[in-house]
Design a protein around this motif. Structure first.
Motif, PDB file in Angstrom:
ATOM      1  N   THR A 271       0.838  -1.200   0.000  1.00 53.81           N
ATOM      2  CA  THR A 271       0.000   0.000   0.000  1.00 53.81           C
ATOM      3  C   THR A 271       0.872   1.248   0.000  1.00 53.81           C
ATOM      4  O   THR A 271       0.620   2.197  -0.752  1.00 53.81           O
ATOM      5  CB  THR A 271      -0.921  -0.008   1.236  1.00 53.81           C
ATOM      6  N   VAL A 272       1.887   1.227   0.848  1.00 55.85           N
ATOM      7  CA  VAL A 272       2.781   2.382   0.927  1.00 55.85           C
ATOM      8  C   VAL A 272       3.469   2.606  -0.414  1.00 55.85           C
ATOM      9  O   VAL A 272       3.518   3.732  -0.939  1.00 55.85           O
ATOM     10  CB  VAL A 272       3.830   2.190   2.042  1.00 55.85           C
ATOM     11  N   ALA A 273       3.965   1.517  -0.994  1.00 51.46           N
ATOM     12  CA  ALA A 273       4.674   1.622  -2.277  1.00 51.46           C
ATOM     13  C   ALA A 273       3.746   2.195  -3.345  1.00 51.46           C
ATOM     14  O   ALA A 273       4.157   3.044  -4.160  1.00 51.46           O
ATOM     15  CB  ALA A 273       5.183   0.241  -2.702  1.00 51.46           C
ATOM     16  N   ASP A 316      -4.816   0.607   8.429  1.00 54.30           N
ATOM     17  CA  ASP A 316      -6.251   0.873   8.242  1.00 54.30           C
ATOM     18  C   ASP A 316      -6.585   1.029   6.760  1.00 54.30           C
ATOM     19  O   ASP A 316      -7.580   0.494   6.268  1.00 54.30           O
ATOM     20  CB  ASP A 316      -6.654   2.161   8.969  1.00 54.30           C
ATOM     21  N   VAL A 317      -5.752   1.794   6.071  1.00 48.57           N
ATOM     22  CA  VAL A 317      -5.981   1.986   4.633  1.00 48.57           C
ATOM     23  C   VAL A 317      -5.783   0.660   3.900  1.00 48.57           C
ATOM     24  O   VAL A 317      -6.608   0.261   3.065  1.00 48.57           O
ATOM     25  CB  VAL A 317      -5.048   3.071   4.056  1.00 48.57           C
ATOM     26  N   ALA A 318      -4.700  -0.030   4.229  1.00 47.78           N
ATOM     27  CA  ALA A 318      -4.428  -1.319   3.581  1.00 47.78           C
ATOM     28  C   ALA A 318      -5.591  -2.280   3.792  1.00 47.78           C
ATOM     29  O   ALA A 318      -5.993  -3.009   2.876  1.00 47.78           O
ATOM     30  CB  ALA A 318      -3.133  -1.920   4.138  1.00 47.78           C
ATOM     31  N   TYR A 319      -6.139  -2.242   4.984  1.00 45.89           N
ATOM     32  CA  TYR A 319      -7.275  -3.117   5.299  1.00 45.89           C
ATOM     33  C   TYR A 319      -8.477  -2.779   4.421  1.00 45.89           C
ATOM     34  O   TYR A 319      -9.129  -3.665   3.868  1.00 45.89           O
ATOM     35  CB  TYR A 319      -7.618  -2.968   6.783  1.00 45.89           C
ATOM     36  N   HIS A 320      -8.749  -1.498   4.270  1.00 46.38           N
ATOM     37  CA  HIS A 320      -9.906  -1.116   3.456  1.00 46.38           C
ATOM     38  C   HIS A 320      -9.675  -1.372   1.967  1.00 46.38           C
ATOM     39  O   HIS A 320     -10.625  -1.605   1.227  1.00 46.38           O
ATOM     40  CB  HIS A 320     -10.311   0.323   3.750  1.00 46.38           C
ATOM     41  N   VAL A 321      -8.433  -1.343   1.579  1.00 49.12           N
ATOM     42  CA  VAL A 321      -8.122  -1.739   0.197  1.00 49.12           C
ATOM     43  C   VAL A 321      -8.539  -3.192  -0.018  1.00 49.12           C
ATOM     44  O   VAL A 321      -9.131  -3.547  -1.039  1.00 49.12           O
ATOM     45  CB  VAL A 321      -6.618  -1.551  -0.106  1.00 49.12           C
ATOM     46  N   LEU A 350      -7.775   5.886   0.569  1.00 49.20           N
ATOM     47  CA  LEU A 350      -8.343   5.070  -0.506  1.00 49.20           C
ATOM     48  C   LEU A 350      -8.375   5.848  -1.816  1.00 49.20           C
ATOM     49  O   LEU A 350      -8.108   5.302  -2.886  1.00 49.20           O
ATOM     50  CB  LEU A 350      -9.757   4.606  -0.133  1.00 49.20           C
ATOM     51  N   GLN A 351      -8.701   7.142  -1.726  1.00 49.51           N
ATOM     52  CA  GLN A 351      -8.709   7.956  -2.947  1.00 49.51           C
ATOM     53  C   GLN A 351      -7.308   8.104  -3.511  1.00 49.51           C
ATOM     54  O   GLN A 351      -7.102   8.041  -4.716  1.00 49.51           O
ATOM     55  CB  GLN A 351      -9.326   9.337  -2.669  1.00 49.51           C
ATOM     56  N   ALA A 352      -6.339   8.273  -2.605  1.00 52.19           N
ATOM     57  CA  ALA A 352      -4.953   8.434  -3.055  1.00 52.19           C
ATOM     58  C   ALA A 352      -4.431   7.166  -3.727  1.00 52.19           C
ATOM     59  O   ALA A 352      -3.526   7.219  -4.559  1.00 52.19           O
ATOM     60  CB  ALA A 352      -4.063   8.811  -1.865  1.00 52.19           C
ATOM     61  N   MET A 353      -5.012   6.043  -3.380  1.00 53.67           N
ATOM     62  CA  MET A 353      -4.631   4.783  -4.024  1.00 53.67           C
ATOM     63  C   MET A 353      -5.036   4.794  -5.494  1.00 53.67           C
ATOM     64  O   MET A 353      -4.468   4.056  -6.305  1.00 53.67           O
ATOM     65  CB  MET A 353      -5.300   3.588  -3.340  1.00 53.67           C
ATOM     66  N   ASP A 354      -6.041   5.622  -5.807  1.00 52.93           N
ATOM     67  CA  ASP A 354      -6.460   5.802  -7.198  1.00 52.93           C
ATOM     68  C   ASP A 354      -6.779   4.466  -7.863  1.00 52.93           C
ATOM     69  O   ASP A 354      -6.243   4.135  -8.915  1.00 52.93           O
ATOM     70  CB  ASP A 354      -5.336   6.535  -7.964  1.00 52.93           C
ATOM     71  N   MET A 355      -7.648   3.715  -7.216  1.00 50.04           N
ATOM     72  CA  MET A 355      -7.972   2.397  -7.771  1.00 50.04           C
ATOM     73  C   MET A 355      -9.467   2.231  -8.026  1.00 50.04           C
ATOM     74  O   MET A 355      -9.987   1.123  -8.048  1.00 50.04           O
ATOM     75  CB  MET A 355      -7.450   1.302  -6.851  1.00 50.04           C
ATOM     76  N   GLY A 356     -10.148   3.375  -8.208  1.00 48.51           N
ATOM     77  CA  GLY A 356     -11.554   3.294  -8.600  1.00 48.51           C
ATOM     78  C   GLY A 356     -12.527   3.156  -7.455  1.00 48.51           C
ATOM     79  O   GLY A 356     -13.707   2.880  -7.679  1.00 48.51           O
ATOM     80  N   VAL A 357     -12.047   3.347  -6.239  1.00 50.29           N
ATOM     81  CA  VAL A 357     -12.947   3.264  -5.087  1.00 50.29           C
ATOM     82  C   VAL A 357     -13.806   4.539  -5.042  1.00 50.29           C
ATOM     83  O   VAL A 357     -13.274   5.633  -5.175  1.00 50.29           O
ATOM     84  CB  VAL A 357     -12.132   3.138  -3.778  1.00 50.29           C
TER      85      VAL A 357
END
Length: 552
Positions: A271-273, A316-321, A350-357
């Motif tokens: 997630t961090v990467a 927490d973010v990784a979990y929600h991913v 989750l938004q910063a992950m930019d994966m369509g969530v």
RNA sequence: GCCCUCGUAGCUCAGUGGAUAGAGCAUCCCCCUCCUAAGGGGAGGGUCACACGUUCGAUUCGUGUCGAGGGCACCA
């Protein structure tokens, strides 16, 4: 599944047709008729205020518009008499007896499924709730979380969603280490060693209990020197205790998710990467920061501390991913309001992950803290100080049904006061008994009648002409919409309020009329209505996870 | 200081862009020779915190003020 079309929708459709006839310019659905229930029963069963809303748009007087609409109304057996036009331009409607009583047939046809629908279209939705750290017994706050979360899951299941209940727990962090150190200190204390109690440690009696058990199981390590073994033992013990509490509360989870697995499976690093690769981070003061301000947070957040470890919100973010990647297009998180700060951060991550969530993912239902009163004084809930009321105590002393009902009968975001003494000494005053009693009363009447219930399901209902019967049938017809509304608002208390109202109508009816009477036709009609009421009470209580007793 | 939630009857809480704002508890009065009185009927009790705005209409929506709780760390 229910095929029942509620009266409100049916009337709205009727008026929509009338509007299109009276004002062809509005025939393209430019104006949606809204049907409401007047507060004052003298104004009829339903009211339409469209004439007032349209007055400006049509440049006409509201009462003239109302008259035009009523004149264009198609013939229908739904409506008893010509609707009244009242006040400044309200159209007041009374249902026909046939319209009122047709719900009874639907209730018998659908039985335990009356109130269900396909809104959810079998879509997967996760409800995450409780998610308590295994550092102590579950307390009142967790009880509220468990009752609300479980009821939400039930409500969504009734709306046709595929629901998964998940419990996420931290099994590896600082708090777990504090737990281990607390037990270790108690172990050393009982061995007569000089053992300072750790700062931030847990003071509850249960820590001594764990120490005792550990010493019993590992007689060669009564000082707790094997920290990994001790940590695992303490966590396993508390998890088991929590499971027993939840089981006693009739709350079950489909899945438990371990925070530690996020690390062991490399999901935190990943997630961090991903966030770094997306350019959403920056280094400052030796720490790695996430630009959460790009997504509405009030300040940027540290992801990796200067000591190299991650802050809690990264897992927490990784979990929600994983929730998204596991296919949950919809996720609901039930949390105590003291955690609301994490909400914006997780969503931003989750938004910063930019994966369509989607932007609002996940949905949050926050419950306010409970003020616990005991002996007329407020009990400060503190796990670390060991002062709190456990869920187990509540279940043992107040009862599972009453506790569940109590936690769910108020809006989640109202700060409620729980008076322990009141709940214990006067538990019979808990409103749940009022609802259950209505169910038991009906069972009792039917038992004394002793006839064949299936015969009631085809009874002629035309003899039902009293005000009480009209009120009761209309309340029954509200049930499916009530559940839909409660599910849409993620607000379980709406169901509890409805059940209280339905029970009140049954009790009034019971006191006003007798059921076991000479007049055979009237008797069967009344018993039929009451049997349908029993079914709806039962279905509603089932949604709340509360039993529907036949005797009290 | 910033953010979130809340403020409705003596208490605990529902509720709504509409026509007379509700329930339970508490207080007072009535109802079991009758299907469970864990019930029913009635009375009293309100400036829907306050102000301004939007609207034909605001307790409901918006802004501000005041009050309550919570959150604002390289804690979790």
């Amino acid at each position: 599944m229910s095929t029942f079309i509620d009266n409100k929708s049916a009337i709205a459709a009727l008026f929509q047709t009338a509007l299109a006839t009276a004002y062809p310019a509005l025939a393209d659905g430019a104006f949606m008729i809204e049907v409401e229930k007047p507060k004052n029963p003298d104004h009829g069963h339903f009211a339409v205020n469209s004439a007032l809303q349209l007055a400006k748009k049509l440049g006409a007087k509201p009462c003239d518009i109302a008259e035009a609409i009523v004149a264009a109304l198609p013939a229908s057996d739904l409506i008893a008499t010509q609707p009244d036009i009242a006040g400044p331009g309200f159209i007041n409607i009374r249902l026909s007896l046939a319209a009122e009583t047709r719900v009874v047939g639907s209730i018998f046809a659908d039985g335990d499924n009356f109130g269900k629908n396909h809104t959810g279209a079998n879509q997967s939705v996760m409800v995450e709730f409780v998610s308590a750290n295994p550092t102590g017994p579950l307390h009142v706050g967790h009880g509220r979380a468990a009752a609300i979360g479980d009821t939400l899951a039930r409500l969504l299941t009734w709306q046709g969603y595929q629901v998964s209940r998940e419990f996420y727990y931290n099994d590896a962090g600082v708090q777990i280490n504090n737990l281990m150190l607390s037990v270790q200190a108690r172990l050393r204390e009982r061995s007569g060693l000089d053992a300072p109690f750790p700062e931030g440690g847990y003071h509850g009696e249960y820590i001594r209990e764990i120490a005792e058990r550990y010493a019993g199981k590992f007689p060669d390590d009564v000082s707790g020197n094997h920290e990994d073994t001790l940590r695992d033992f303490a966590v396993a013990y508390l998890r088991h205790e929590q499971d027993l509490d939840l089981k006693a509360f009739e709350v079950q989870f489909d899945h438990h998710y371990l925070e530690s697995s996020l690390y062991t499976e490399g999901l935190v690093e990943k997630t961090v990467a991903h966030l770094v690769a997306n350019g959403k981070t920056y280094e400052q003061d030796g720490a790695l920061w996430l630009k959460t301000t790009d997504y509405g947070d009030d300040k940027d957040r540290v992801m990796r501390k200067s000591d190299g470890t991650f802050t809690y919100f990264v897992p927490d973010v990784a979990y929600h991913v994983t929730k998204w990647q596991r296919g949950f297009k919809r996720a609901i998180v039930e949390l105590g309001a003291d955690h609301h700060g994490s909400l914006a951060r997780v969503r931003a991550g989750l938004q910063a992950m930019d994966m369509g969530v989607p932007v609002g993912y996940p949905d949050y239902v926050l419950h306010q803290m409970i003020t616990v009163m005991r002996g007329g004084e407020e009990v400060k809930i503190s796990k670390r100080a060991g002062s709190y009321v456990t869920l187990r105590e509540l279940i043992d002393e107040v009862g599972r049904d009453a506790t569940r009902y109590f936690f769910v009968m108020r809006k989640a975001d109202s700060q409620l006061t729980f008076d322990i003494d009141l709940a214990r000494s006067k538990s019979e005053e808990n409103p749940v008994y009022y609802v259950q009693y209505a169910h038991a009363r009906i069972c009792s009447v039917l038992a004394q009648w002793g006839g064949d219930e299936t015969a009631l399901k085809s009874a002629d209902l035309s003899p039902l002409t009293s005000k009480y019967e009209s009120d009761l049938t209309r309340a029954l017809a509200d049930f499916p919409l009530t559940l839909k509304h409660a599910a849409h608002e993620l607000a379980p208390h709406i169901v509890a309020v409805y059940l209280g109202d339905l029970a009140a109508k049954l009790h009034s009816y019971y006191n006003a009329e007798r059921f076991l009477i000479e007049d055979e036709k009237l008797k069967l009609a009344r018993l039929s209505l009451v049997l349908a009421t029993r079914q709806v009470l039962k279905n509603g209580l089932t949604v709340l996870g509360v039993s529907a007793p036949e005797k009290m």
